[in-house]
Design a protein around this motif. Structure first.
Motif, PDB file in Angstrom:
ATOM      1  N   TYR A 111      -8.099   1.025  -7.882  1.00  0.00           N
ATOM      2  CA  TYR A 111      -6.794   0.532  -7.835  1.00  0.00           C
ATOM      3  C   TYR A 111      -5.787   1.897  -7.874  1.00  0.00           C
ATOM      4  CZ  TYR A 111      -8.205  -3.817 -10.251  1.00  0.00           C
ATOM      5  OH  TYR A 111      -8.787  -4.883 -10.526  1.00  0.00           O
ATOM      6  N   VAL A 112      -4.844   1.682  -7.057  1.00  0.00           N
ATOM      7  CA  VAL A 112      -3.682   2.936  -7.034  1.00  0.00           C
ATOM      8  C   VAL A 112      -2.791   2.618  -8.235  1.00  0.00           C
ATOM      9  CG1 VAL A 112      -1.872   4.037  -5.624  1.00  0.00           C
ATOM     10  CG2 VAL A 112      -3.988   2.861  -4.685  1.00  0.00           C
ATOM     11  N   PRO A 113      -2.740   3.550  -9.251  1.00  0.00           N
ATOM     12  CA  PRO A 113      -1.682   3.428 -10.171  1.00  0.00           C
ATOM     13  C   PRO A 113      -0.387   3.613 -10.052  1.00  0.00           C
ATOM     14  CG  PRO A 113      -2.969   5.431 -10.657  1.00  0.00           C
ATOM     15  CD  PRO A 113      -3.490   5.011  -9.210  1.00  0.00           C
ATOM     16  N   PHE A 114       0.391   3.003 -10.764  1.00  0.00           N
ATOM     17  CA  PHE A 114       1.946   3.459 -10.503  1.00  0.00           C
ATOM     18  C   PHE A 114       2.397   3.312 -12.161  1.00  0.00           C
ATOM     19  CE2 PHE A 114       1.221   2.363  -5.897  1.00  0.00           C
ATOM     20  CZ  PHE A 114       2.274   2.833  -5.520  1.00  0.00           C
ATOM     21  N   HIS A 115       3.377   3.895 -12.303  1.00  0.00           N
ATOM     22  CA  HIS A 115       4.112   3.738 -13.406  1.00  0.00           C
ATOM     23  C   HIS A 115       5.765   3.186 -13.395  1.00  0.00           C
ATOM     24  CE1 HIS A 115       1.210   7.106 -14.467  1.00  0.00           C
ATOM     25  NE2 HIS A 115       0.955   6.526 -15.656  1.00  0.00           N
ATOM     26  N   TRP A 116       6.235   2.663 -14.500  1.00  0.00           N
ATOM     27  CA  TRP A 116       7.105   2.112 -14.561  1.00  0.00           C
ATOM     28  C   TRP A 116       8.667   2.853 -14.614  1.00  0.00           C
ATOM     29  CZ3 TRP A 116       6.511  -3.196 -13.840  1.00  0.00           C
ATOM     30  CH2 TRP A 116       5.208  -3.438 -14.158  1.00  0.00           C
ATOM     31  N   PHE A 117       8.305   4.040 -14.772  1.00  0.00           N
ATOM     32  CA  PHE A 117       9.571   4.968 -14.859  1.00  0.00           C
ATOM     33  C   PHE A 117       9.127   6.422 -14.300  1.00  0.00           C
ATOM     34  CE2 PHE A 117       8.429   4.854 -19.128  1.00  0.00           C
ATOM     35  CZ  PHE A 117       8.706   6.543 -19.419  1.00  0.00           C
ATOM     36  N   GLN A 133      14.841  -2.301 -14.335  1.00  0.00           N
ATOM     37  CA  GLN A 133      14.986  -1.451 -13.125  1.00  0.00           C
ATOM     38  C   GLN A 133      13.878  -2.244 -11.950  1.00  0.00           C
ATOM     39  OE1 GLN A 133      13.805   2.533 -14.148  1.00  0.00           O
ATOM     40  NE2 GLN A 133      15.338   2.645 -15.656  1.00  0.00           N
ATOM     41  N   LYS A 134      14.155  -1.539 -10.815  1.00  0.00           N
ATOM     42  CA  LYS A 134      13.429  -2.288  -9.822  1.00  0.00           C
ATOM     43  C   LYS A 134      12.387  -1.725  -8.980  1.00  0.00           C
ATOM     44  CE  LYS A 134      16.981  -5.394  -9.754  1.00  0.00           C
ATOM     45  NZ  LYS A 134      16.586  -6.346 -10.467  1.00  0.00           N
ATOM     46  N   LEU A 135      12.090  -0.363  -9.199  1.00  0.00           N
ATOM     47  CA  LEU A 135      10.940   0.401  -8.662  1.00  0.00           C
ATOM     48  C   LEU A 135       9.759   0.658  -9.750  1.00  0.00           C
ATOM     49  CD1 LEU A 135      13.125   3.019  -6.900  1.00  0.00           C
ATOM     50  CD2 LEU A 135      12.386   0.779  -5.834  1.00  0.00           C
ATOM     51  N   LEU A 136       8.510   0.975  -8.989  1.00  0.00           N
ATOM     52  CA  LEU A 136       7.358   1.564  -9.693  1.00  0.00           C
ATOM     53  C   LEU A 136       7.074   2.895  -9.015  1.00  0.00           C
ATOM     54  CD1 LEU A 136       5.187  -1.500  -9.119  1.00  0.00           C
ATOM     55  CD2 LEU A 136       6.001  -0.739 -11.349  1.00  0.00           C
ATOM     56  N   TYR A 137       6.528   4.035  -9.768  1.00  0.00           N
ATOM     57  CA  TYR A 137       6.563   5.360  -9.285  1.00  0.00           C
ATOM     58  C   TYR A 137       5.101   5.850  -9.263  1.00  0.00           C
ATOM     59  CZ  TYR A 137      11.134   4.622 -10.503  1.00  0.00           C
ATOM     60  OH  TYR A 137      12.693   4.379 -10.562  1.00  0.00           O
ATOM     61  N   HIS A 138       4.723   6.535  -8.109  1.00  0.00           N
ATOM     62  CA  HIS A 138       3.430   7.391  -8.247  1.00  0.00           C
ATOM     63  C   HIS A 138       3.774   8.616  -7.636  1.00  0.00           C
ATOM     64  CE1 HIS A 138      -0.812   7.317  -7.141  1.00  0.00           C
ATOM     65  NE2 HIS A 138      -0.462   8.355  -6.324  1.00  0.00           N
ATOM     66  N   LEU A 139       3.125   9.616  -8.433  1.00  0.00           N
ATOM     67  CA  LEU A 139       3.491  10.979  -8.498  1.00  0.00           C
ATOM     68  C   LEU A 139       2.259  11.574  -7.548  1.00  0.00           C
ATOM     69  CD1 LEU A 139       5.045  13.593  -9.421  1.00  0.00           C
ATOM     70  CD2 LEU A 139       3.215  14.022 -11.169  1.00  0.00           C
ATOM     71  N   THR A 140       2.302  12.470  -6.673  1.00  0.00           N
ATOM     72  CA  THR A 140       1.478  12.965  -5.729  1.00  0.00           C
ATOM     73  C   THR A 140       1.995  14.445  -5.522  1.00  0.00           C
ATOM     74  OG1 THR A 140      -0.160  12.680  -4.302  1.00  0.00           O
ATOM     75  CG2 THR A 140       1.774  12.145  -3.501  1.00  0.00           C
ATOM     76  N   SER A 141       0.992  15.265  -5.086  1.00  0.00           N
ATOM     77  CA  SER A 141       1.012  16.645  -4.194  1.00  0.00           C
ATOM     78  C   SER A 141       1.735  16.389  -2.958  1.00  0.00           C
ATOM     79  CB  SER A 141      -0.101  17.459  -4.551  1.00  0.00           C
ATOM     80  OG  SER A 141       0.074  18.358  -3.590  1.00  0.00           O
ATOM     81  N   VAL A 142       2.454  17.189  -2.399  1.00  0.00           N
ATOM     82  CA  VAL A 142       3.041  17.199  -1.169  1.00  0.00           C
ATOM     83  C   VAL A 142       1.826  17.406  -0.185  1.00  0.00           C
ATOM     84  CG1 VAL A 142       4.189  18.443   0.528  1.00  0.00           C
ATOM     85  CG2 VAL A 142       5.378  18.178  -1.745  1.00  0.00           C
ATOM     86  N   GLU A 143       0.915  18.227  -0.769  1.00  0.00           N
ATOM     87  CA  GLU A 143      -0.295  18.381   0.033  1.00  0.00           C
ATOM     88  C   GLU A 143      -1.006  17.013   0.413  1.00  0.00           C
ATOM     89  OE1 GLU A 143      -3.039  21.139  -1.779  1.00  0.00           O
ATOM     90  OE2 GLU A 143      -1.239  22.469  -2.649  1.00  0.00           O
ATOM     91  N   ASN A 144      -0.961  15.971  -0.290  1.00  0.00           N
ATOM     92  CA  ASN A 144      -1.476  14.580   0.031  1.00  0.00           C
ATOM     93  C   ASN A 144      -0.809  13.735   1.157  1.00  0.00           C
ATOM     94  OD1 ASN A 144      -3.436  15.326  -1.803  1.00  0.00           O
ATOM     95  ND2 ASN A 144      -2.433  14.338  -3.382  1.00  0.00           N
ATOM     96  N   LEU A 145       0.397  14.395   1.301  1.00  0.00           N
ATOM     97  CA  LEU A 145       1.489  13.458   2.208  1.00  0.00           C
ATOM     98  C   LEU A 145       0.735  13.089   3.631  1.00  0.00           C
ATOM     99  CD1 LEU A 145       4.871  14.477   1.183  1.00  0.00           C
ATOM    100  CD2 LEU A 145       3.734  12.502   0.644  1.00  0.00           C
ATOM    101  N   ASP A 146       0.179  14.063   4.406  1.00  0.00           N
ATOM    102  CA  ASP A 146      -0.413  13.969   5.503  1.00  0.00           C
ATOM    103  C   ASP A 146      -1.337  12.583   5.721  1.00  0.00           C
ATOM    104  OD1 ASP A 146       0.806  16.130   6.917  1.00  0.00           O
ATOM    105  OD2 ASP A 146      -0.619  17.372   6.216  1.00  0.00           O
ATOM    106  N   GLY A 147      -2.510  12.681   4.701  1.00  0.00           N
ATOM    107  CA  GLY A 147      -3.348  11.636   4.435  1.00  0.00           C
ATOM    108  C   GLY A 147      -2.688  10.212   4.258  1.00  0.00           C
TER     109      GLY A 147
END
Length: 193
Positions: free
Chosen positions: A59-65, A10-24
């Motif tokens: 660090y900012v963590p990302f997952h592989w799927f 696959q080609k992407l990495l994924y970071h889950l976050t709350s919609v509430e964090n999107l403004d920042g």
């Protein structure tokens, strides 16, 4: 159910976050936890203490799927929180010198914080592809991380996946307000149901 693709290819990495964090995030980028204040933290406090002891809060963590054990656990524990998945290309991570931990960072007494190429090759992709979350070893491999050593700017995002049209519209409105333009797309299968 659709066919599961080989995670290694696959080609992407994924970071889950709350919609509430999107403004920042849209204003200042996706920051390491050590640089944050006033955000909706979705991670387990006990795990955060252990990550801090390993100095992973820089660090900012990302997952592989998408749909990995971390994502599922967070969403199950917060059923009334709306989430999005921020994605970046793996090539961006490689080009920018991100680090890799080939299994869950808390799965042992020490961690292997490796350069991208070495870390990528150290992941047991066959085990990860089996996605046997009842097996502790497999679950640990499925939570391998790719770590950004600093702020990840919205310009580096590939796409933000959302669980439904309502969250997609909210995400688009927040981007307009911040003057940011990132692709979005609804993909309900990427989120815990």
């Amino acid at each position: 159910m659709s066919e599961i693709r080989n995670i290694k290819e696959q080609k992407l990495l994924y970071h889950l976050t709350s919609v509430e964090n999107l403004d920042g995030i849209f204003k200042e980028g996706l920051k390491p936890r050590a640089s944050l204040s006033g955000f909706n933290d979705v991670a387990d406090p006990d795990i955060l203490k252990k990550r801090q002891a390993l100095q992973l809060e820089h660090y900012v963590p990302f997952h592989w799927f998408a749909g990995n054990p971390f994502d599922g656990s967070v969403q199950r524990n917060r059923p009334f929180t709306q989430f999005v998945l921020i994605t970046v290309y793996r090539s961006t991570a490689k080009k920018n010198g991100w680090k890799v931990i080939p299994r869950h960072p808390l799965a042992g007494d020490s961690i292997d914080l490796l350069d991208y190429d070495q870390g990528f090759e150290s992941i047991d992709w066959d085990i990860m592809n089996s996605r046997e979350y009842h097996d502790s070893h497999c679950k640990s491999i499925c939570m391998a991380e790719c770590l950004a050593p600093g702020v990840v700017k919205p310009a580096d995002f590939f796409k933000i996946f959302t669980p439904n049209d309502e969250v997609d519209a909210l995400c688009a409105a927040k981007m307009r307000a911040a003057g940011v333009n990132v692709l979005t797309g609804v993909n309900q299968r990427m989120f815990y149901q």
